[in-house]
Write a protein that holds these residues in place. Structure first.
Motif, mmCIF file in Angstrom:
data_model
loop_
_atom_site.group_PDB
_atom_site.id
_atom_site.type_symbol
_atom_site.label_atom_id
_atom_site.label_comp_id
_atom_site.label_asym_id
_atom_site.label_seq_id
_atom_site.Cartn_x
_atom_site.Cartn_y
_atom_site.Cartn_z
ATOM 1 N N GLN A 1 -0.738 3.035 -8.250
ATOM 2 C CA GLN A 1 -0.379 1.825 -7.530
ATOM 3 C C GLN A 1 -0.916 0.612 -8.062
ATOM 4 O O GLN A 1 -0.457 -0.648 -8.578
ATOM 5 C CB GLN A 1 -0.581 1.939 -5.935
ATOM 6 C CG GLN A 1 -0.481 0.648 -5.208
ATOM 7 C CD GLN A 1 -0.209 0.636 -3.842
ATOM 8 O OE1 GLN A 1 -0.246 1.801 -3.427
ATOM 9 N NE2 GLN A 1 0.062 -0.412 -3.017
ATOM 10 N N TYR B 1 0.502 -2.406 -10.016
ATOM 11 C CA TYR B 1 0.306 -3.728 -9.611
ATOM 12 C C TYR B 1 -0.005 -4.676 -10.771
ATOM 13 O O TYR B 1 0.229 -5.857 -11.005
ATOM 14 C CB TYR B 1 -0.861 -3.616 -8.439
ATOM 15 C CG TYR B 1 -1.067 -4.768 -8.088
ATOM 16 C CD1 TYR B 1 -0.505 -5.375 -6.642
ATOM 17 C CD2 TYR B 1 -2.295 -5.771 -8.654
ATOM 18 C CE1 TYR B 1 -0.871 -6.481 -5.802
ATOM 19 C CE2 TYR B 1 -2.513 -6.897 -7.821
ATOM 20 C CZ TYR B 1 -1.700 -7.282 -6.559
ATOM 21 O OH TYR B 1 -1.970 -8.484 -5.854
ATOM 22 N N THR C 1 1.768 -7.952 -12.108
ATOM 23 C CA THR C 1 1.165 -9.207 -12.052
ATOM 24 C C THR C 1 0.937 -9.697 -13.256
ATOM 25 O O THR C 1 1.224 -11.186 -13.396
ATOM 26 C CB THR C 1 -0.534 -8.851 -11.422
ATOM 27 O OG1 THR C 1 -0.462 -8.262 -10.335
ATOM 28 C CG2 THR C 1 -1.121 -10.284 -11.337
ATOM 29 N N GLY D 1 3.154 -0.426 -5.942
ATOM 30 C CA GLY D 1 2.222 -1.517 -6.689
ATOM 31 C C GLY D 1 3.214 -2.505 -7.064
ATOM 32 O O GLY D 1 2.582 -3.909 -7.151
ATOM 33 N N GLN E 1 4.049 -4.739 -3.919
ATOM 34 C CA GLN E 1 2.919 -5.328 -3.582
ATOM 35 C C GLN E 1 2.622 -6.572 -4.425
ATOM 36 O O GLN E 1 2.252 -7.654 -4.038
ATOM 37 C CB GLN E 1 1.551 -4.280 -3.633
ATOM 38 C CG GLN E 1 0.176 -4.809 -2.900
ATOM 39 C CD GLN E 1 0.576 -4.921 -1.489
ATOM 40 O OE1 GLN E 1 1.205 -3.939 -0.889
ATOM 41 N NE2 GLN E 1 0.218 -6.044 -0.667
ATOM 42 N N ALA E 2 2.836 -6.414 -5.881
ATOM 43 C CA ALA E 2 2.406 -7.339 -6.620
ATOM 44 C C ALA E 2 3.261 -8.628 -6.374
ATOM 45 O O ALA E 2 3.016 -9.673 -6.405
ATOM 46 C CB ALA E 2 2.285 -6.958 -8.122
#
Lengths: 346, 346
Positions: free
Chosen positions: B168, B172, B176, B204, B207-208
């Motif tokens: 993850q 991420y 990002t 991941g 979430q990013a």
DNA sequence: CGATATTGTGAAAGCGTTTTCAGAATTCTA
DNA sequence: TAGAATTCTGAAAACGCTTTCACAATATCG
């Protein structure tokens, strides 16, 4: 759960002798149905698994084959050739109910010391090894040890059993193809010449040139070591000679050669045509896809296992020497239209 | 040559008892120098090698670890990931003086039937397995069998010891990075979602996006299965959405995606930027070289072996859960200049 | 229906090591 | 130099299975 219930305990549970339990679990005849079922029940209830070490000891064999790959870590990882060998050997072992034990040698020093240890650490019924440098001692150590043994690739000694593809014929076909297509300045990138396969492929190249009255120019031959990087380096050495085609002894080196060619702003196949060797999947995914010589690598692995089983059954004499055929796979890295253009130009 | 000289014969040659021979070959103290030498001489003369099966039986252990790779033949060959796992495990086994036994499962049916057979065909001191489908039974079978066991990758059960990289976090970081570079329409190609690592990487990614207030568009996510071809297919599905960047859960799929992109006449990174996952050598050899998340795969293999040895020494409770860090490797598949251009355009 | 062949079963001897235990030979201590 | 401590060594029992051999039980035959 289990892990340590023994045959003797089963025999007590089923109220029979150990001999009988052994007969049941090995599917021997001459056991009454009733007893057989009593035993099977006990086996199932306890999850009994016979102890393989004890069995090997009693039987004098282990059902384990060793696969030795004497290569640096880096090469094994980077070259899909080895994945396919492993795959082929693994599949065949499974099919014939053998277990596969894998040994990778990382350094050459490693190697000669280790053969003895391998044989003493594990009970192996036979060994398969991939080809190695010509002067390497491991082959002789294995031969001396008396263990049934098959090489994938050839060796100078005529005592070893081996499985190989027809390297010289494959290379010959590849180069002849280039000649037929009208290419004139045909270079070659060879494998490391302490490797027999590399030598044979080079010979195929030379023979094809000779048979068609092409001049051999030493400067048109560069030696690599089957790695991508060595292909790159060799190609850079070759480019000043202005070859219009290159026969490259492995697809992986061909990928390196491609890099070098693109870096010079040249194009494939218009400026330089390429023929590789192996036909592993990456060959079809290069840009352009590689014309190449297909080697039946998985099948070689499989055949090696079968040969080993044959040696076990019928003795190692005389050594088996098996040569598998290769096949030209035509893709876009050498132009199909070129000969036409040439003929027009004549 | 030899192959069948036994300890007892050595003991007769050296005029000592078998016990003493055993002591000598195992380097025990309390053997007089004279006797020791007599025995060693006999050992050397005969080329004696102790029988590993007998030794295993007496010792109750084999010094053999099993490596199980539950994957189709094709994937194992095509994906260098497995080469590296094998390599890492093999190297560590050798370092710690274990023998490596390799089991490749070819089909899923194969699989569940086979775990039992593996354990009964060979005496294994422990098993390492690579991650598999989430609902796969092999993990439970291994757990039940009580054999020390480490998974490479994670599993839903909290009873298994495993080694994995931080999927993850890796994903991420990758996404990002893309966001920071100014990309707006960031798509993703995931692995098969019945695989935990694939799910974690997808998380991941999500979430990013969420953390930077990017909208999630379901149509911008395509599922692959870690193969080259699936990357190609997924990318073709994604292209109509006009992503300006794609996070791809494996380098191999990224190669497939590249093919699809080039086929449309688009360029990387100008039209579409790419970030892969794995950082195996092929990643650096694509055109352009791939920006990617480096996973320490070999090290995971090595750590798995070490963990297994730890389990052997200190018991399986509590399960060990080891997560290795990942690392962003920046290459040319996403443009470093893009954010500047974007800012100018604003 | 007795003699003979067949089938089912167990006792016991391996397979080649390691290891425990006890005894013999040596060295040390006072 | 006697006794205790230490260092060597061997006999024998494991480890868990297979296999031979003998014998009992059953089936087959004339």
């Amino acid at each position: 759960m289990n892990g340590k219930v023994t045959l003797k305990e089963i025999s007590q549970m089923a109220q029979v002798s150990p001999s009988t339990v052994s007969r049941v679990i090995n599917d021997y005849p001459n056991v009454s149905q009733a007893v057989r079922e009593r035993v099977m029940t006990a086996v199932r209830e306890t999850g009994y698994q016979p102890n393989p070490a004890a069995r090997s000891l009693a039987l004098g064999k282990s059902q384990v084959f060793g696969l030795i790959i004497p290569k640096s870590a880096a090469s094994v990882c980077a070259d899909p050739f080895f994945s396919y060998v492993i795959q082929g050997v693994a599949a065949a072992c499974k099919a014939y109910d053998y277990v596969l034990s894998l040994v990778l040698f990382h350094t050459i020093q490693d190697e000669s010391r280790s053969v003895g240890r391998i044989l003493s650490q594990q009970m192996l019924d036979g060994v398969i090894m991939t080809a190695t440098q010509r002067d390497n001692q491991s082959v002789y150590q294995l031969l001396d040890s008396g263990i049934p043994f098959v090489l994938i690739g050839q060796h100078d000694s005529d005592q070893v059993s081996f499985v190989d593809s027809d390297n010289q014929a494959g290379a010959y076909t590849a180069v002849t193809h280039l000649i037929r297509m009208g290419y004139q300045r045909i270079a070659a990138i060879t494998g490391p010449l302490n490797n027999l396969a590399a030598v044979q492929r080079k010979q195929g190249y030379l023979q094809a040139l000779a048979d068609r009255d092409h001049q051999l120019d030493e400067a048109m031959v560069a030696e690599g070591d089957f790695t991508e990087v060595s292909g790159y380096t060799a190609m850079r050495k070759l480019l000043p000679q202005r070859p219009d085609a290159v026969f490259i002894s492995s697809d992986l080196m061909a990928q390196g050669a491609l890099r070098a060619i693109y870096q010079e702003g040249l194009s494939v196949p218009d400026d330089v045509a390429l023929v590789g060797y192996d036909d592993l999947p990456p060959a079809a995914q290069t840009n352009p896809p590689l014309t190449t010589i297909r080697q039946p690598i998985k099948r070689a692995g499989q055949t090696a296992v079968e040969t080993l089983i044959d040696l076990l059954a019928h003795g190692s004499e005389p050594p088996r020497r098996i040569i598998l055929p290769t096949e030209l796979v035509i893709r876009q890295s050498c132009s199909a239209t070129r000969p036409l253009i040439r003929e027009v130009m004549h």
